[in-house]
Scaffold this active site. Sequence first.
Site, PDB file in Angstrom:
ATOM      1  N   ASP A  44      36.005  73.622  55.841  1.00 16.63           N
ATOM      2  CA  ASP A  44      35.727  73.017  54.534  1.00 16.63           C
ATOM      3  C   ASP A  44      35.440  74.113  53.511  1.00 16.63           C
ATOM      4  OD1 ASP A  44      34.653  70.243  53.167  1.00 16.63           O
ATOM      5  OD2 ASP A  44      33.465  71.967  52.525  1.00 16.63           O
ATOM      6  N   HIS A  68      34.779  67.122  43.608  1.00 12.55           N
ATOM      7  CA  HIS A  68      33.531  67.729  44.071  1.00 12.55           C
ATOM      8  C   HIS A  68      32.291  66.955  43.634  1.00 12.55           C
ATOM      9  CE1 HIS A  68      32.072  71.940  45.523  1.00 12.55           C
ATOM     10  NE2 HIS A  68      31.283  70.983  45.958  1.00 12.55           N
ATOM     11  N   LYS A 122      38.167  71.326  47.349  1.00  9.85           N
ATOM     12  CA  LYS A 122      37.607  70.401  46.374  1.00  9.85           C
ATOM     13  C   LYS A 122      37.935  70.805  44.942  1.00  9.85           C
ATOM     14  CE  LYS A 122      33.706  70.009  49.524  1.00  9.85           C
ATOM     15  NZ  LYS A 122      33.837  71.363  50.118  1.00  9.85           N
ATOM     16  N   TYR A 170      33.508  77.503  45.459  1.00 11.93           N
ATOM     17  CA  TYR A 170      32.884  78.453  46.381  1.00 11.93           C
ATOM     18  C   TYR A 170      33.439  79.875  46.202  1.00 11.93           C
ATOM     19  CZ  TYR A 170      31.598  74.160  48.954  1.00 11.93           C
ATOM     20  OH  TYR A 170      31.130  72.920  49.325  1.00 11.93           O
TER      21      TYR A 170
END
Length: 275
Positions: free
Chosen positions: A48, A111, A78, A53
């Site tokens: 994931d 998200h 996401k 990120y």
Amino acid sequence: MSILTETYQLNNGNEIPKVGFGTWQIPGGQQTYAAVSAALKAGYRHIDTAKAYHNEESVGQAIFDSDVDRENVFVTSKLPAETKSYDGVINDFRSTMKALDFSYLDLYLIHAPWPWAERGSTNYDEANVEVWQAMQDIYASGEVKAIGVSNFNTHDLQNILDHADVKPAVNQIRYFAGYTEPEITKFTKDHGILVEAYSPLATGAIFENQDVIKMADKYHVSVAQLAIKFVLQNDILPLPKATDPAHIENNTKLDFQIADEDMKKLAALNDSDFG
């Protein structure tokens, strides 16, 4: 059969491994590359990540450099929470695919229902419907095998359901022993949507709780193993994160059962019990 290769069936018929490896808060570059490489070596087949990120490129590179074929790894990314337009979704999706260097993605999530800086303060119902239309079009293209949401409460999820041609396959929420979001969890499950748990280890805080430590000792397991198993026994998909190879390996050893009375004790914990 390892729990890492057991699967849930999504509402579109696709299979998703029951345990995922989370990469939130792991910096892009060597740290993410090493962690994902270790996870794949330990047997994880579900990774994931997210554009937010800033580690998608490292995730993709680790998968390609591993001994595991791409088609045998379920990968989620996401859409940034701040993206609330049709064209923005398409552009960010293209950016994600370029960073991962993939020809397809297994799961793509919104998200959050609001930009992080405006959490809960502004209604984005109309914008989220536009975003979901773009998600549906990406799904229809075949470049994504499933689409879903993250951090959506009952109102936000109902808004999508009221306008969707394709039902979300997943709602990824913050979930751990002592913080189980019963209302949104039930609503999500009642609509045939899989619940995924990010931060199943309470972002590390659960390791300080003496009651949890004693219970883990009772089962001769680690606190992390107990916390992950709690999520699984509630039919929810955990996304534990670790960077140490020994911890990554340890988190895969989940061949035990928590008794009903202990499941109740873990559920009855309060978020304030951690920290």
